[in-house]
Design a protein around this motif. Structure first.
Motif, PDB file in Angstrom:
ATOM      1  N   ALA A 143      25.701  -0.431  24.459  1.00 22.64           N
ATOM      2  CA  ALA A 143      24.097  -0.586  24.008  1.00 22.64           C
ATOM      3  C   ALA A 143      23.245   0.350  24.627  1.00 22.64           C
ATOM      4  CB  ALA A 143      23.567  -1.886  24.223  1.00 22.64           C
ATOM      5  N   ARG A 144      23.665   0.832  26.017  1.00 22.86           N
ATOM      6  CA  ARG A 144      22.953   1.625  26.996  1.00 22.86           C
ATOM      7  C   ARG A 144      23.786   2.742  27.470  1.00 22.86           C
ATOM      8  NH1 ARG A 144      17.813   0.402  27.246  1.00 22.86           N
ATOM      9  NH2 ARG A 144      16.964  -1.560  26.677  1.00 22.86           N
ATOM     10  N   SER A 145      25.187   2.794  27.296  1.00 20.09           N
ATOM     11  CA  SER A 145      25.910   3.591  27.638  1.00 20.09           C
ATOM     12  C   SER A 145      26.515   4.461  26.759  1.00 20.09           C
ATOM     13  CB  SER A 145      26.966   3.022  28.646  1.00 20.09           C
ATOM     14  OG  SER A 145      28.111   3.722  29.190  1.00 20.09           O
ATOM     15  N   LEU A 146      26.400   5.679  26.353  1.00 22.24           N
ATOM     16  CA  LEU A 146      27.299   6.519  25.627  1.00 22.24           C
ATOM     17  C   LEU A 146      28.731   6.519  25.880  1.00 22.24           C
ATOM     18  CD1 LEU A 146      27.002   8.291  23.070  1.00 22.24           C
ATOM     19  CD2 LEU A 146      26.780  10.084  24.548  1.00 22.24           C
ATOM     20  N   VAL A 147      29.014   6.588  26.913  1.00 19.08           N
ATOM     21  CA  VAL A 147      30.452   6.643  27.650  1.00 19.08           C
ATOM     22  C   VAL A 147      31.393   5.440  27.144  1.00 19.08           C
ATOM     23  CG1 VAL A 147      32.100   6.815  29.325  1.00 19.08           C
ATOM     24  CG2 VAL A 147      30.209   8.183  29.601  1.00 19.08           C
ATOM     25  N   TRP A 148      30.682   4.188  27.325  1.00 24.30           N
ATOM     26  CA  TRP A 148      31.396   2.981  26.805  1.00 24.30           C
ATOM     27  C   TRP A 148      31.312   2.804  25.503  1.00 24.30           C
ATOM     28  CZ3 TRP A 148      34.706   0.527  29.787  1.00 24.30           C
ATOM     29  CH2 TRP A 148      34.063   0.447  31.170  1.00 24.30           C
ATOM     30  N   LEU A 149      30.339   3.284  24.921  1.00 26.65           N
ATOM     31  CA  LEU A 149      30.232   3.309  23.189  1.00 26.65           C
ATOM     32  C   LEU A 149      31.472   4.175  22.528  1.00 26.65           C
ATOM     33  CD1 LEU A 149      28.660   2.065  20.762  1.00 26.65           C
ATOM     34  CD2 LEU A 149      27.338   4.170  20.996  1.00 26.65           C
ATOM     35  N   LEU A 150      31.428   5.251  23.133  1.00 30.34           N
ATOM     36  CA  LEU A 150      32.618   6.137  22.714  1.00 30.34           C
ATOM     37  C   LEU A 150      34.002   5.731  23.147  1.00 30.34           C
ATOM     38  CD1 LEU A 150      31.201   9.830  23.955  1.00 30.34           C
ATOM     39  CD2 LEU A 150      31.577   9.076  21.587  1.00 30.34           C
ATOM     40  N   ALA A 151      34.124   5.060  24.050  1.00 26.50           N
ATOM     41  CA  ALA A 151      35.566   4.537  24.456  1.00 26.50           C
ATOM     42  C   ALA A 151      35.728   3.370  23.355  1.00 26.50           C
ATOM     43  CB  ALA A 151      35.644   3.948  25.782  1.00 26.50           C
ATOM     44  N   GLY A 152      34.801   2.536  23.100  1.00 23.12           N
ATOM     45  CA  GLY A 152      34.909   1.277  22.438  1.00 23.12           C
ATOM     46  C   GLY A 152      35.291   1.849  20.877  1.00 23.12           C
TER      47      GLY A 152
END
Length: 426
Positions: free
Chosen positions: A303-312
């Motif tokens: 929701a606030r981290s592009l890195v985590w979003l990409l990984a997920g």
């Protein structure tokens, strides 16, 4: 010019396999163009977020209807003619979407496009039938890689084309490509007849529904697939709504680039197929469902981290492809003479799950935002894990009581002549 040189194993020619893979991708792409453009389409046609999300629901609902009404025809009529007719019709309906003046017309044309785009699911069992049985997993993986790349890259292409000429340009381009594909399939596909002597069309539909009664594995795998696709659709329906708002504030073309992330996961389909050919299909299913559930933790942090979003997103797409491929490898081994009907029954459940996931997302987003969406996606994927575990317990117990029956086959009576599969499910 396409080569007709056979594969080293004597199965399907490389050129024809490539054509069929591209054909499946282009066919399904039209059902997913709208996802990164929902905000843009909604503004131009005066649709709110909930109504705009119904474009995705209409596509998946239409596809599910086509799967149950049209795909079984592959067991009844000549398959090349059926595939070519469906591709040509899809091109026409895409033209209607390109010229839609309001939301009602777009919803109707989207549903009709999806209805006939099930030509992709005539091509998939067509490829399996032409393939060497020992290479079935690899062939399914290759064709389904094309399908999933079309599904995922449709978002990237639609974002880029919308920046160049508006969202309608996407539909014009796909209409032309589908018309071209209809011509190529007519030229290069061999004639492959169904068995029109035994069944009427109503009888064919009844036989398709009866597959759920006679094939326990179909029931389990359809349930797993429905929850898997619902979870997958939750992400891709809500993603555009997240990324157009702070802290991201992305344009439609940038949102479309997320399709490239998903495409990386889709490329693992051939790996899953090769593992299935080596007897690890159950391990692939189990690992896939667990990864699907786990992917929602980094997605929530996204929701606030592009890195985590990409990984997920990467993990979710990889897991989704593994589950789908393993499900198909189990089911395509059941009854070769009824492959289109089994495919129809299975994929109808699959896309009904997707439509339900999209519809639920439109409601949950309004009331629960991204957190609610992630809880929904995680819950649905946890359900797929539970069903897989229950399937293993049930089938293993049944196999222990009746060891003469392969766990790849159903345990009930067979309404048609069955061909015993020798594929391992360890």
């Amino acid at each position: 010019m396409m080569t007709t040189k056979p594969l080293p194993d004597g199965g399907l020619s490389r050129g024809l396999l490539l054509l069929m893979s591209v054909a499946t991708g282009l066919a399904v792409a039209g059902n997913y163009f709208a996802q990164p453009l929902l905000d843009l389409i909604g503004r131009e046609l005066g649709l709110g977020p909930s109504l705009a999300a119904l474009v995705v629901t209409a596509a998946q609902g239409g596809y599910a209807l086509g799967l149950i009404l049209l795909v079984p025809l592959g067991d009844l009529v000549e398959r090349r003619r059926l595939a070519v007719s469906l591709y040509a019709a899809t091109a026409v309906f895409l033209l209607v979407s390109a010229t839609a003046a309001n939301g009602t017309v777009l919803l109707a044309s989207t549903a009709l496009t999806a209805l006939t785009s099930v030509g992709a699911q005539v091509v998939v069992p067509f490829a399996v039938t032409l393939a060497d049985p020992a290479e079935r997993g690899r062939v399914v993986g290759t064709v389904m890689t094309g399908l999933m790349l079309g599904l995922l890259l449709a978002r990237t292409a639609s974002g880029a084309l919308s920046e160049l000429g508006g969202w309608r340009t996407v539909y014009w381009a796909n209409a032309v490509l589908m018309a071209l594909m209809a011509v190529l399939l007519r030229v290069f596909l061999p004639r492959l007849g169904g068995d029109g002597r035994r069944l009427s069309y109503p009888g064919l539909l009844r036989s398709t529904v009866a597959m759920f009664r006679y094939e326990p594995l179909l029931r389990w795998r359809a349930g797993i697939a429905a929850l898997d696709m619902a979870s997958f659709s939750v992400l891709w329906t809500a993603l555009a709504f997240l990324l157009v708002r702070p802290p991201y504030g992305w344009s439609e073309s940038t949102i479309g680039l997320f399709g490239l992330v998903g495409a990386a996961g889709a490329l693992t389909a051939t790996v899953a197929g090769r593992l299935a050919d080596r007897g690890y299909v159950q391990a692939v299913t189990g690992a896939g469902t667990l990864l699907l559930m786990a992917s929602w933790l980094p997605i929530a942090a996204g929701a606030r981290s592009l890195v985590w979003l990409l990984a997920g997103v990467l993990v979710l797409d990889l897991a989704h492809q593994a589950v789908l491929n393993s499900n198909q490898n189990v089911l395509y081994a059941l009854r070769p003479e009824a492959r289109n009907r089994i495919n129809s029954a299975f994929l109808t459940s699959f896309f009904v799950g997707g439509a339900a996931g999209s519809a639920l997302t439109s409601v949950v987003w309004v009331h629960g935002g991204w957190t609610g969406v992630c809880v929904l996606g995680g819950t649905l994927s946890a359900g797929s894990v539970a069903l897989w575990l229950l399937e293993r317990i049930t089938v293993d117990r049944a196999a222990a009581k009746r060891p003469e029956i392969s766990v790849h086959q159903g345990l009930g009576p067979t309404p048609t002549t069955s061909t015993t599969s020798t594929t391992s499910t360890n």
